[in-house]
Design a protein around this motif. Structure first.
Motif, short mmCIF file in Angstrom:
data_model
loop_
_atom_site.label_atom_id
_atom_site.label_comp_id
_atom_site.label_asym_id
_atom_site.label_seq_id
_atom_site.Cartn_x
_atom_site.Cartn_y
_atom_site.Cartn_z
N SER A 30 93.44 67.46 51.65
CA SER A 30 94.39 67.16 50.58
C SER A 30 94.60 65.66 50.52
CB SER A 30 95.73 67.87 50.81
OG SER A 30 96.34 67.42 52.01
N THR A 32 98.21 74.11 47.68
CA THR A 32 98.92 72.97 47.12
C THR A 32 98.10 72.36 46.00
OG1 THR A 32 99.61 70.69 47.57
CG2 THR A 32 97.95 71.61 49.03
N GLU A 33 98.78 71.80 45.01
CA GLU A 33 98.06 71.18 43.89
C GLU A 33 97.29 69.94 44.32
OE1 GLU A 33 100.84 69.97 40.93
OE2 GLU A 33 101.89 68.57 42.24
N ASN A 34 97.59 69.43 45.52
CA ASN A 34 96.92 68.23 46.00
C ASN A 34 95.66 68.51 46.80
OD1 ASN A 34 98.94 66.46 44.94
ND2 ASN A 34 100.25 66.97 46.67
N ASP A 88 102.15 69.12 52.49
CA ASP A 88 100.87 69.78 52.22
C ASP A 88 100.22 70.27 53.50
OD1 ASP A 88 101.08 69.41 49.50
OD2 ASP A 88 99.84 67.61 49.44
#
Length: 329
Positions: free
Chosen positions: A95, A323-325, A313
């Motif tokens: 991430s 997670t969006e990351n 994250d």
């Protein structure tokens, strides 16, 4: 949960302490980047985090996998430091922090553009010798007269575009991803069209196979004489030898860089000017070239967000969440 945080800087420590107190997770800090020598320190931890410009070669991921570690949380935007195939082969999830403070970098880019437009380096050097004449620096240009081409219009580029638009500049956008919300303040166009029209070119793109070496001789041949170039993204995007020739010839009016391809040789160190790489020694002597030590991101807000988002994250991924990351295959 125990997290080992590599390459911690002093400014991160208060935010790490606050995050640990808030979440109950233990964070141990190391002050060197993650490499093949110190990866063994991660044994016994549940997660790791780092921020660095030095690459993490393939053996690191197999070692982490042996220790039962399933992820690396990067506390920065640029993830070209990862060996992606090696990480994914070892089932290491990755991430980054893609939006810790886009405004921080956008504001710094604007600051450096203003410095060039106002000839501030020339004036500062002249005044240090007692020369307080107007001619020492020369007349400035105003930003509303500028057409600015943004190469990459993601979070940072979009923030910069909004600032430029508010100041009256014409903003051209070059990006394979079209974002309809940007239409209010940019004109999407092709790279060749942007280079032929722009007075200012600013890079806000990740380093990848498409952008590495993008600003080569062909690129420079297409820009207008008297153009300003800004690079707060990655040094490897621009051919530094051609940049230097363009500054010396006047084809470029000026340039401001927060990054260089060889920055790991000298950034974040104290040293004599004579110890700098030869091309950097020459460039920093130029009145029309600004170099900063990779600090465009360096604000209180950014440091806080980098720490908290990366550690959050790490916990999410270790617990099997998403997670969006996350950097996907």
């Amino acid at each position: 949960m125990k997290i080992l945080m590599y390459n911690t800087v002093a400014e991160e420590l208060p935010y790490v302490k606050d995050w640990s107190a808030k979440t109950g997770h233990e964070v141990v800090n190391l002050f060197d980047p993650l490499d093949t020598e110190n990866v063994s320190m991660a044994k016994g931890y549940d997660a790791v985090s780092t921020q660095q410009t030095t690459v993490m070669p393939a053996p690191i991921y197999s070692k982490l996998a042996q220790f039962g570690i399933k992820q690396i949380a990067l506390r920065q935007v640029g993830y070209d430091v990862f060996d992606l195939p090696a990480a994914f082969e070892n089932n290491i999830r990755l991430s980054n922090v893609a939006a810790y403070s886009p405004r921080a970098i956008a504001e710094y880019t604007l600051t450096q553009l203003m410095n060039i437009l106002r000839n501030n380096k020339k004036f500062d050097r002249a005044m240090a010798t007692g020369d307080y004449t107007w001619a020492a620096g020369g007349r400035a240009r105003e930003i509303y007269q500028m057409t600015v081409a943004l190469i990459g219009v993601g979070r940072i580029g979009s923030s910069f575009a909004q600032m430029l638009h508010a100041l009256g500049a014409k903003v051209l956008a070059v990006d394979p991803i079209y974002r309809a919300q940007n239409e209010a303040f940019v004109e999407y166009t092709t790279l060749d069209d942007a280079l032929s029209r722009a007075n200012v070119i600013s890079f806000h793109t990740p380093l990848n196979s498409q952008t590495k070496g993008m600003a080569d001789k062909s690129f420079f041949d297409k820009i207008q004489p008297g153009t300003i170039m800004l690079n707060m993204a990655r040094g490897e995007i621009v051919d530094m030898a051609i940049l230097e020739k363009s500054l010396l010839s006047g084809h470029l009016y000026g340039a401001a860089f927060d990054v260089t391809p060889n920055e790991n040789e000298f950034m974040d160190k104290k040293q004599s000017i004579n110890e700098l790489p030869e091309n950097i020694q020459r460039l920093v002597q130029l009145d029309n070239f600004y170099l900063s030590p990779h600090i465009a991101f360096y604000t209180n807000t950014a440091i806080k967000n980098m720490v908290e988002m990366a550690l959050n994250d790490a916990v999410t991924i270790v617990n099997g969440g998403y997670t969006e990351n996350e950097i996907l295959r």
